[in-house]
Motif scaffolding. Structure first.
Motif, short mmCIF file in Angstrom:
data_model
loop_
_atom_site.label_atom_id
_atom_site.label_comp_id
_atom_site.label_asym_id
_atom_site.label_seq_id
_atom_site.Cartn_x
_atom_site.Cartn_y
_atom_site.Cartn_z
N GLU A 1 0.83 -1.21 0.00
CA GLU A 1 0.00 0.00 0.00
C GLU A 1 0.87 1.26 0.00
OE1 GLU A 1 -2.65 -0.28 3.33
OE2 GLU A 1 -3.75 -1.97 2.45
N TRP A 2 1.95 1.26 0.78
CA TRP A 2 2.86 2.41 0.81
C TRP A 2 3.45 2.66 -0.57
CZ3 TRP A 2 8.12 2.28 -0.25
CH2 TRP A 2 8.80 3.48 -0.04
N TYR A 3 3.88 1.59 -1.25
CA TYR A 3 4.49 1.71 -2.58
C TYR A 3 3.46 2.23 -3.60
CZ TYR A 3 7.03 0.51 -6.81
OH TYR A 3 7.67 0.56 -8.02
N ASN A 4 2.23 1.70 -3.53
CA ASN A 4 1.19 2.17 -4.46
C ASN A 4 0.89 3.66 -4.23
OD1 ASN A 4 0.89 -0.25 -5.75
ND2 ASN A 4 -0.81 -0.95 -4.48
N ASN A 5 0.82 4.09 -2.98
CA ASN A 5 0.59 5.51 -2.68
C ASN A 5 1.74 6.37 -3.18
OD1 ASN A 5 -1.88 5.07 -1.47
ND2 ASN A 5 -1.01 4.82 0.58
N LEU A 6 2.96 5.88 -3.01
CA LEU A 6 4.13 6.61 -3.50
C LEU A 6 4.08 6.79 -5.01
CD1 LEU A 6 6.97 7.79 -2.75
CD2 LEU A 6 7.87 5.53 -3.32
N ILE A 7 3.75 5.74 -5.72
CA ILE A 7 3.65 5.81 -7.19
C ILE A 7 2.52 6.73 -7.61
CG2 ILE A 7 3.17 4.45 -9.29
CD1 ILE A 7 5.97 4.04 -8.18
N ASN A 8 1.37 6.65 -6.93
CA ASN A 8 0.24 7.52 -7.25
C ASN A 8 0.59 8.99 -7.03
OD1 ASN A 8 -1.51 5.57 -8.15
ND2 ASN A 8 -2.32 5.15 -6.09
N TYR B 1 3.56 10.33 -7.16
CA TYR B 1 4.51 10.72 -8.20
C TYR B 1 3.79 11.01 -9.51
CZ TYR B 1 8.17 10.48 -11.71
OH TYR B 1 8.97 10.75 -12.76
N ILE B 2 2.85 10.15 -9.89
CA ILE B 2 2.11 10.35 -11.13
C ILE B 2 1.28 11.61 -11.05
CG2 ILE B 2 0.23 9.40 -12.53
CD1 ILE B 2 1.36 6.60 -11.94
N ASN B 3 0.59 11.85 -9.92
CA ASN B 3 -0.21 13.06 -9.75
C ASN B 3 0.65 14.32 -9.82
OD1 ASN B 3 -2.59 11.65 -9.54
ND2 ASN B 3 -2.52 11.55 -7.29
N CYS B 4 1.80 14.26 -9.16
CA CYS B 4 2.70 15.42 -9.15
C CYS B 4 3.32 15.65 -10.52
CB CYS B 4 3.78 15.19 -8.09
SG CYS B 4 4.93 16.57 -7.96
N ARG B 5 3.73 14.62 -11.16
CA ARG B 5 4.45 14.73 -12.42
C ARG B 5 3.52 15.06 -13.58
NH1 ARG B 5 8.81 15.99 -15.02
NH2 ARG B 5 9.38 14.61 -16.69
N PHE B 6 2.37 14.39 -13.64
CA PHE B 6 1.48 14.55 -14.80
C PHE B 6 0.20 15.31 -14.48
CE2 PHE B 6 3.93 10.60 -15.48
CZ PHE B 6 4.62 10.99 -16.62
N GLY B 7 0.02 15.70 -13.24
CA GLY B 7 -1.14 16.52 -12.86
C GLY B 7 -2.44 15.79 -13.03
N VAL B 8 -2.44 14.49 -12.82
CA VAL B 8 -3.67 13.72 -12.99
C VAL B 8 -4.50 13.76 -11.73
CG1 VAL B 8 -4.59 11.41 -13.43
CG2 VAL B 8 -2.57 12.20 -14.63
#
Length: 189
Positions: A173-180, A182-189
């Protein structure tokens, strides 16, 4: 002089094998820039391989085997890009085979029969004291610890990263939150 230049560009292949030629290979051979095949095998040629042979940038095949060529393999030979066949076997060559991806790709049979020659593909090299030095382990029973350490390092590294992701819900769960994030920050999703 113009006629001489035309001759230099006309010769693309030379096969003087089995002619009982004697003496050194002329240094002028390096001026035949269009040469792509050179076969001087099974003669009585002596002396060193001319360093000018490295000027033959179109050379694809060279057979200088079964002569009495001496000295070291010129380092300029390592600069020929298109060389796909090389046979220097059964001469009196000495020293190390020049290090290059081109020359190191040839089998040991390309260099065999040169008692003083050594390199990656050859089993023995003669030193000044004429003692044979093995270039490979004498016994296949010896353990190569480098590869064992590399395998252990891979297993530990892989296990410490992948195992928690696979078997621990909290880490997953920690890893999935970290990836999410990153994606939100990087791509503004």
């Amino acid at each position: 002089m113009l006629f001489f230049q035309q001759i230099l560009s006309i010769f693309t292949s030379i096969d003087f094998s089995r002619n009982n030629f004697e003496g050194p290979i002329p240094e002028e051979i390096g001026r035949l820039k269009s040469l792509y095949a050179l076969n001087l095998s099974q003669n009585a040629l002596t002396g060193p391989i001319p360093s000018g042979i490295g000027n033959l940038q179109q050379l694809e095949s060279s057979d200088l085997s079964m002569n009495h060529l001496s000295g070291q393999i010129p380092t300029s030979l390592a600069n020929i890009s298109f060389l796909s066949f090389l046979n220097l076997s059964h001469n009196d060559l000495v020293g190390a085979i020049p290090i290059s991806t081109q020359l190191q790709s040839f089998l040991a049979t390309s260099f065999e029969g040169n008692k003083g020659l050594c390199g990656l593909r050859l089993n023995v090299c003669l030193t000044n004291s004429s003692k044979a030095l093995p270039s490979a382990p004498a016994s296949t029973d010896e353990i190569d610890w480098f590869f064992i350490a590399m395998a252990i390092g891979f297993a530990v590294g892989f296990g410490s990263v992948v195992a928690p992701l696979m078997f621990s819900r909290k880490v997953n769960e920690w890893y999935n939150n970290l990836i999410n994030r990153y994606i939100n920050c990087r791509f503004g999703v």
